[in-house]
Design an enzyme around this catalytic site. Structure first.
Site, PDB file in Angstrom:
ATOM      1  N   GLY A  73       0.816  -1.194   0.000  1.00 49.80           N
ATOM      2  CA  GLY A  73       0.000   0.000   0.000  1.00 49.80           C
ATOM      3  C   GLY A  73       0.854   1.250   0.000  1.00 49.80           C
ATOM      4  N   TYR A  78      11.331   6.145  -1.254  1.00 54.85           N
ATOM      5  CA  TYR A  78      12.731   5.943  -1.619  1.00 54.85           C
ATOM      6  C   TYR A  78      13.367   4.935  -0.681  1.00 54.85           C
ATOM      7  CZ  TYR A  78      17.770   6.822  -1.610  1.00 54.85           C
ATOM      8  OH  TYR A  78      19.127   6.658  -1.636  1.00 54.85           O
ATOM      9  N   CYS A 174       5.608   9.589  -0.259  1.00 53.44           N
ATOM     10  CA  CYS A 174       4.320   9.167   0.297  1.00 53.44           C
ATOM     11  C   CYS A 174       3.185  10.131  -0.037  1.00 53.44           C
ATOM     12  CB  CYS A 174       4.407   8.962   1.807  1.00 53.44           C
ATOM     13  SG  CYS A 174       5.675   7.762   2.284  1.00 53.44           S
TER      14      CYS A 174
END
Length: 220
Positions: A73, A78, A174
């Protein structure tokens, strides 16, 4: 090494990402089949970006490193040298079948390990991950991204010890463009990867116990 019947594995050096995913998926199948133990696997990767199932291509700003689609998910993140990646492979079929509970306790485990290193980290409602205060405001020091297949968990977490933080600038980490990324080094904590591993190992039994307790409470 075994901790509470869970295998603890640390691989030195840089681990190829695709090889790690193949190993993790094979281990998940073996856990489900009952032919392998659950595992916590700690690695470092060479510089790369991964795209989770919610990744938006507009958030890949500069693909300067290889980009790997992954089944976990989340969005883009990185991985690279100086960052500890933890692949957490537990059987939720015997640990409560509650993915939300698992993710919450996983966050708390990492927060507890950082606390053992003198870092005041926390989770923030509505933002998955691990956060710290810096002179620039709140910053993300750890990421959480999991996948569950047939109730066996895959992927897990990452914690920035001392990676090159400029490498994060090739993505919107994110999907949170308004928040910077931090590392232990950037907040003045000189703990090594070995020290972080030791803190994670020491706090692992507490994580497993808390997961069991939380799931028992929910199902009672």
């Amino acid at each position: 090494m075994m901790i509470d019947d869970v295998e603890w594995q640390v691989t030195p050096g840089l681990t190829d990402y695709q090889a790690a995913v193949a190993d993790m998926e094979a281990r998940a199948e073996a856990i489900r089949a009952g032919t392998a133990r659950e595992r916590i696997w700690l690695v470092e990767h060479p510089p790369l970006y991964t795209a989770g199932t919610s990744a938006d291509s507009a958030e890949l700003i500069d693909p300067r490193f290889p980009v790997h689609a992954t089944g976990r998910g989340g969005r883009y993140t990185y991985h690279g040298p100086g960052q500890r990646v933890g692949y957490v492979q537990l059987d939720l079929d015997r640990r409560g079948r509650d993915v939300r509970c698992f993710v919450h306790q996983l966050e708390q485990w990492v927060i507890g390990a950082l606390g053992a290193l003198g870092v005041d980290a926390r989770a923030v409602e509505g933002r998955v991950g691990i956060w710290v205060d810096t002179p620039r405001g709140e910053a993300k020091i750890g990421a959480i991204g999991v996948r569950v297949r047939r109730w066996v968990t895959l992927h897990g977490f990452s914690v920035n010890a001392d990676p090159d933080l400029d490498h994060f600038s090739g993505i919107v980490p994110c999907g949170l463009s308004e928040f910077p990324v931090a590392s232990l080094a950037s907040i003045g904590n000189n703990a090594s990867l070995d020290a972080l591993d030791s803190a994670l190992r020491t706090t692992l039994p507490g994580f497993l116990a808390a997961l069991a307790k939380a799931c028992e409470k929910k199902n009672s």
